[in-house]
Structures are given as structure tokens and as C-alpha cells.
Scaffold this motif. Structure first.
Motif: not given
Length: 692
Positions: A81-95
Motif C-alpha cells: 500500500d502506498y500513496r500515489l500523486r495524482d494529476a492535481e498533485g494530491r496523493y491517494r492510497w493505492q494497493l
């Protein structure tokens, strides 16, 4: 597939996949990224390749990612599980899940993986963790310790408050349920496990158990443990349970104190009446079942009241403590010795072969009580009267045995005390008679069954009648004449003596007025007053009214005398003294009856204003020249005259007694030699004669 765009068919396939798809080589160079992944990142594949895979991962997750990636290169499988930066610069958790692709010799290692957005789950977990921390903080703030048990892993996390509660530092207790379980009191362990199992099985919604825990300093602390399973697996097995420990030591100590006070005597520590009944009930059931015998001993300390009243309650308490120890020493350790209150004790003797064993124990107790009691610097003596009832001979129920032992005690005391009495059917009949007479006595006054007789008291020098004692008589409609030794105690115990005593006063006051006016101007009538009349809550008001009545009738001072016993004076009650003073100031004389038979008699002559002493007839009965009784009578007469008191000798029946008393200087005599108690008409005829 290196840096080229996928074929149209492949592109359509990638576009249809719900997960973000990616393909990385060992050096983290992406060779494939699904459109959904690129849209999420806001990057083209080329821009992603230029930026580098590590740069799209949250900085705080990169170190763990590197470690897991190295492991994946060895085992061919990656999960994290880690956090990935999206197009708007926010981080969202991904499995992230990836698997190594099969490769032929010479081909580089590649891992094909997917991303699944788990931000919602991570937020929920964060909220749960935050909630955990909040309720843990809330519970800790009210003094409760918190525990968090991961059941399948056998891990239990203890809060700082729990460790502080038992005196441990964090490093001294392992995070395991076995730590505190091992410190649970052996007597409490089984119930704790039963309560825990009931909650695990879903039989009760909340786990709740009170048990003792061994603290670091060796003391035991009572705690109330409460908890609830908050997660279970698919089969319903508990996974996680959270709960609290509340220190209830003070409450338990208070409950223990209250229980002890409810079941044991505060002074002696012996079982009280309630505990005695509980134990006796169990012993009776066992005796009934096994065909056994047991005995009930009612013990009453003779003359205890005198010690308590003259030496004080502290000394009385000290005597009771010693008495309790002596009784305990006379019986086997397993026997029950109880204090019923005051100076009354009870012993239950079980597993008897016959009643002789109970008698032997009773005699042993009587002998033990006869020895001197050393109370600080005082040396005092009391004795014991004992009543015995035996199961099953004298009854099978508790109340029966109590009643019969009490009746046997009544007989023992009536026979002179310092002895034992056995229950017999005759005692039951006597008790039944007393009960019936007590009921009948309530109707005696309104139905005119009571009357007064008068016994002459003569001047010893001339045998002229100058006084008389008013004596109460009861003629029962079916039983005939009832002796005062039987009905006066009944009147006192029932409280009827108050009403009867008032009637006696009114009758005697009017009678002495009549005789003074017609026959004998100096005649004096004496009235016996029970201690109950003085202790009555309206006693002072009653005596104020007596004085007012005597004044209204115009009775001169000395027309009436009040006879009291030493038992009244033993109480040393200032209220009694005040009532006696009221009577004396109102013109009544005070006569001390049965002088010489009480406890420390001489002290009363200093404390109370007494006008006359009446020598008890026990000293007069065997009066002979040269006897100790004669010496005692002479001593009493001499002492009384030195104090300015007059003396009346009771029970004068022979000419010899009369001559000896007259020679000793006794002022007045009363007895059958002069006259028996007579009804009003007969006494009036005697009074007309002037002498007896």
C-alpha cells in the motif's frame, strides 16, 4: 512494447480494464502504463519514463517501496500500500500488486502490476484509529486503564494507565494477555475465563468480570474488567477485543466492611444473630439428613448490668471481650459462638451423641465465667446462666429451639442464676401460661380485677401502727388469686405497669387521706414503684402530676412514701435522680427496699436522698443471737442512724426476731408477727385497734 504506443486492439483492452495497469523492469523503468493510470497521473508515458517511477510515490513511502521492490525481484511477487500523486498533485492510497512475467534466457526481468484505489478504506481506517485514540483518551481521563487485544495474534496492548494501576513500567510487561492472566487471583481465574468464553460465544453482548490482580508490590487490587469483541472473521471467531480495567478496590473493601458489619458483632468479632441463624440452618439440615444431634445454648451474664453501670461502658465492653474469649475457649474450634446483643451469647454444639455432652460444655462455661475478670485495675465477678435446648428432642425448627432455649434460660435465672436450665414440656406450659396471663392482665384493670391490700408497719418500741405498705393484688375471674411475683414482671415487660402504677397511686393517695382524716392523722402509706415507671418517657411528667395531685388533695408531707429497689439506682441515671428529687420536694418520702442485697449498696446513700432503709427479709429470716445476720442488721441500723435515716425490718415473723431487732435499735417492723396484708375493711379494723 518498449516506448511505442500499444496496438489499437491492445489499447482498447487496456482502456476497458478497471485497474490501473503498469509494466516495470528491474530498474523501475515503465514500458507500459494503462490510459487510466496515465490519466490519474496527468502524464504521458514518455513524461512518466522521464520523471521516473519513484517520483510519483509519496516521499514517506519510498524507502519501504525500495525494500519491497528488492524483495520482489528475488521472489517474483510485489505487494504494497502506498500513496500515489495524482494529476492535481494530491496523493491517494493505492494497493499495488505485481507478478514477474515469464521470460526467456537473456530477456530482462519485468513485473506486470495493477493499482487499486484504496483511499476510502485508508480514510476509514484512519477514522477508526482516530476513534480508538479518542475513546482510549476519554477512558484514561476518568481513571480507567485500556487494553486492546488482537486475539488470533495473541497480542494485547496495555495503556499507560493500566501499567500504572499495577505499578509496572512499560518495559516490565509484555504485550500479551497471558501477562495479566497469570497475575489473576487463583480463586477468580475460573469465573473470569467463563465470562470471557460466554462473550466470545456471543451469549452475552459485553464481557464483564470482577477479579483480583497481583500488583508489583505484592498487594492485590480488585478491578472490574469490561470489554467487547469489535471484529470477527468469516467464521465468527473473535479477532479483536477492546476493553477497560477499573480499580474497584475501595468499593470492594467498603462492601466487605458492610458485609462484616451485617454478619458479625462489632465489639467481639463473633457472628451476630443473622449469621447464627444462617449457620444453624445449615447444621440443622445436616443433622436431619444424617440423623445427628445438636444443642443450642443461650448464655446470659448475671450482674453484668451492675458492672456496666457502675464502672462504665468501656469496662463493660472489656468484660464482654473477655467473656467471649472464655466461651470460645470452652468449645471446639468448629463450633459457632455468637453474640446476640448486650450480655447475651449463643453457642451451637453439633455432632453430639447425647445431651450430656452439651451439659458438660455448659458447666465448663459456667465455671470459666465464675473466675475474676481483671478490667484494668478493677477486679470484678459475674456469673453465667445458661438455657439448653437439643435437636431433635426439644424441636426441629430454628424458632422452636430458640424459644425453648430461652425458656430454659428463664428458669435458670429464676432459680438463682449461675446455673444451667434444660428445656422441658413443663417450661412450655409455663411460658404459655405467662403469655395467656399477660393477655388477661390487659383486661384486669378495666374489669375491676385489681385491688390493694395493706400490711401494717409498726414502731418497734410500742408496736403501734404508724405506717402501711400498699400491696397490689389480682383476682383472676377463672384462675383465682395470681401472685404478684408472677404478674408484676408481666406488667413491667408489657408496659402495663405505667397505667397500673398510676391507678395504685390514685387509690393509695385517697385512701391515706381518708384514714388520716378519720382514724390516724400521722399514718403513712408506702407505694412500690417499678424502675419501668421511672424510665418511661413521660416519667417526669407523671411525677409532676403526682405532686400536683397530692397538693390538690391536701396531703401533708410524709403522707406517702415511694419504695424503690437498688436496681433502679444501679443505672446512675441523672433523670432518675431528678424524678426522685421532684417527689421529695413534693412531700413524698423515699424508701430503699431490700437493702443489702444489691451491688455496692452503700454508694447509693451518698448519691441519692434516701429517707428510709428496709432491711431485706433474708437477713431477718434466720436472725438468732450471735449470728452473722444479726451482726449485719446491727451494722445497717447503726450506719443508717449515723446518716439520719430510719430503718424498717421486713419479714418479722417471730417474737425472738422482734426482740433482737428492737434491742438493736431498729425503728420499724413489718411482717406476719404483726399483721398479714389485709383488704381495706380488715386493715381499717386493725388500724382502729392502734396496735398489732
Amino acid at each position: 512494447m518498449s516506448g511505442h504506443a500499444p496496438e489499437p486492439a491492445s489499447s482498447a483492452l487496456l482502456q476497458a480494464l478497471p485497474q490501473q495497469l503498469w509494466l516495470l523492469d528491474a530498474s523501475l523503468q515503465p514500458s507500459l502504463a494503462s490510459p487510466s493510470l496515465l490519466d490519474f497521473l496527468g502524464l504521458s508515458l514518455h513524461e512518466l519514463q522521464t520523471l521516473g517511477w519513484r517520483q510519483i510515490i509519496h516521499p514517506l513511502d519510498r524507502l519501504e517501496f525500495d525494500l519491497r521492490w528488492q524483495q520482489a525481484l528475488l521472489c517474483g511477487r510485489f505487494e504494497m500500500d502506498y500513496r500515489l500523486r495524482d494529476a492535481e498533485g494530491r496523493y491517494r492510497w493505492q494497493l499495488a500488486l505485481a507478478q514477474a512475467l515469464p521470460s526467456q534466457a537473456g530477456q530482462p526481468l519485468r513485473l506486470l502490476g495493477t493499482h487499486t484505489d484504496i483511499s476510502a478504506r485508508k480514510e476509514a481506517e484512519a477514522r477508526l484509529r482516530e476513534a480508538d485514540e479518542l475513546w482510549k483518551l476519554a477512558l484514561e481521563s476518568v481513571g480507567d486503564g485500556v487494553w486492546d487485544w488482537y486475539i488470533q495474534e495473541d497480542v494485547e496492548i496495555y495503556s499507560a494507565r493500566i501499567l500504572q494501576m499495577y505499578g509496572f513500567a512499560e518495559s516490565e510487561i509484555k504485550p500479551s494477555p497471558s501477562e495479566l492472566d497469570a497475575r489473576t487471583h487463583p480463586e477468580d481465574r475460573a469465573q473470569m475465563e467463563l465470562d470471557r468464553a460466554a462473550h466470545f460465544a456471543g451469549q452475552v453482548p459485553i464481557y464483564s468480570n470482577e477479579h483480583r490482580v497481583l500488583c508489583k508490590d505484592g498487594s492485590w487490587k480488585w478491578i472490574h474488567s469490561r470489554g467487547m469483541v469489535i471484529s470477527r472473521d468469516a467464521q465468527g471467531r473473535p479477532l479483536r477485543m477492546v476493553g477497560t480495567h477499573t480499580d474497584i478496590t475501595q468499593r470492594k473493601q467498603a462492601e466487605a466492611l458492610i458485609w462484616h458489619q451485617a454478619h458479625f458483632d462489632a465489639l467481639t468479632g463473633l457472628p451476630n444473630r443473622r449469621t447464627l441463624r444462617d449457620r444453624l440452618e445449615l447444621l440443622l439440615m445436616a443433622a436431619e439428613r444424617e440423623g445427628g444431634r445438636l444443642a443450642l445454648l443461650f448464655i446470659d451474664l448475671d450482674h453484668f448490668k451492675e458492672v456496666n453501670d457502675t464502672l462504665g461502658h468501656d469496662m463493660g465492653d472489656a468484660l464482654l471481650l473477655q467473656a467471649a474469649e472464655r466461651i470460645r475457649a470452652c468449645v471446639r474450634p468448629q463450633e459457632t459462638v455468637a453474640r446476640m446483643g448486650g450480655d447475651e451469647f449463643t453457642v451451637v454444639l453439633s455432632d453430639l451423641t447425647d445431651s450430656a455432652e452439651a451439659e458438660a460444655v455448659a458447666q465448663k462455661i459456667i465455671l470459666a465465667m465464675a473466675a475474676a475478670f481483671h478490667l484494668h485495675e478493677e477486679r470484678v465477678f459475674v456469673s453465667a446462666s445458661i438455657g439448653i435446648s437439643v435437636f431433635p428432642d426439644d424441636g426441629r425448627q430454628i424458632e422452636e429451639l430458640f424459644k425453648h432455649a430461652d425458656q430454659a434460660l428463664y428458669v435458670a435465672k429464676g432459680a438463682g442464676r449461675n446455673r444451667l436450665g434444660h428445656f422441658t414440656p413443663d417450661l412450655q406450659q409455663a411460658a404459655l401460661l405467662r403469655m395467656r396471663l399477660s393477655n388477661d392482665l390487659r383486661e384486669a384493670l378495666p374489669q375491676g380485677q385489681l385491688s390493694l391490700e395493706y400490711q401494717a408497719i409498726v414502731a418497734m418500741g410500742s408496736r403501734v401502727i404508724c405506717k402501711a405498705e400498699a400491696l397490689l393484688r389480682w383476682t383472676h375471674p377463672s384462675r383465682g388469686r395470681i401472685g404478684p411475683d408472677l404478674f408484676i414482671p408481666l406488667a413491667e415487660s408489657s408496659g402495663l405497669i405505667i397505667e397500673i402504677g398510676e391507678w395504685v397511686f390514685q387509690q393509695a393517695a385517697r385512701q391515706v387521706l381518708d384514714w388520716r382524716q378519720r382514724l390516724h392523722p400521722g399514718l403513712q402509706i408506702s407505694i412500690n414503684k417499678s424502675p419501668v415507671q421511672f424510665r418511661h418517657q413521660q416519667g417526669q411528667a407523671d411525677h409532676d402530676q403526682w405532686v400536683a395531685t397530692a397538693q390538690e388533695l391536701g396531703l401533708a408531707d410524709g403522707a406517702l412514701a415511694i419504695e424503690i429497689t437498688e436496681g433502679l439506682l444501679l443505672e446512675g441515671d441523672s433523670e432518675v435522680n431528678r424524678q426522685l428529687e421532684t417527689l421529695r420536694q413534693g412531700g413524698f418520702l423515699v424508701s430503699l427496699d431490700d437493702f443489702g442485697t444489691g451491688f455496692s449498696s452503700l454508694s447509693y446513700l451518698h448519691q441519692y436522698a434516701i429517707d428510709l432503709l428496709k432491711i431485706d427479709q433474708r437477713f431477718v429470716r434466720n436472725l438468732r443471737p450471735g449470728t452473722k445476720d444479726l451482726a449485719l442488721c446491727k451494722a445497717i441500723i447503726t450506719m443508717a442512724h449515723e446518716l439520719g435515716l430510719q430503718v424498717v425490718a421486713e419479714g418479722v415473723e417471730t417474737q425472738e426476731q422482734y426482740e433482737l431487732l428492737r434491742s438493736a435499735g431498729c425503728d420499724y417492723g413489718q411482717g406476719y408477727l404483726f399483721a398479714r396484708p389485709l383488704p381495706v375493711e380488715a386493715f381499717e379494723q386493725l388500724l382502729r385497734q392502734g396496735k398489732a
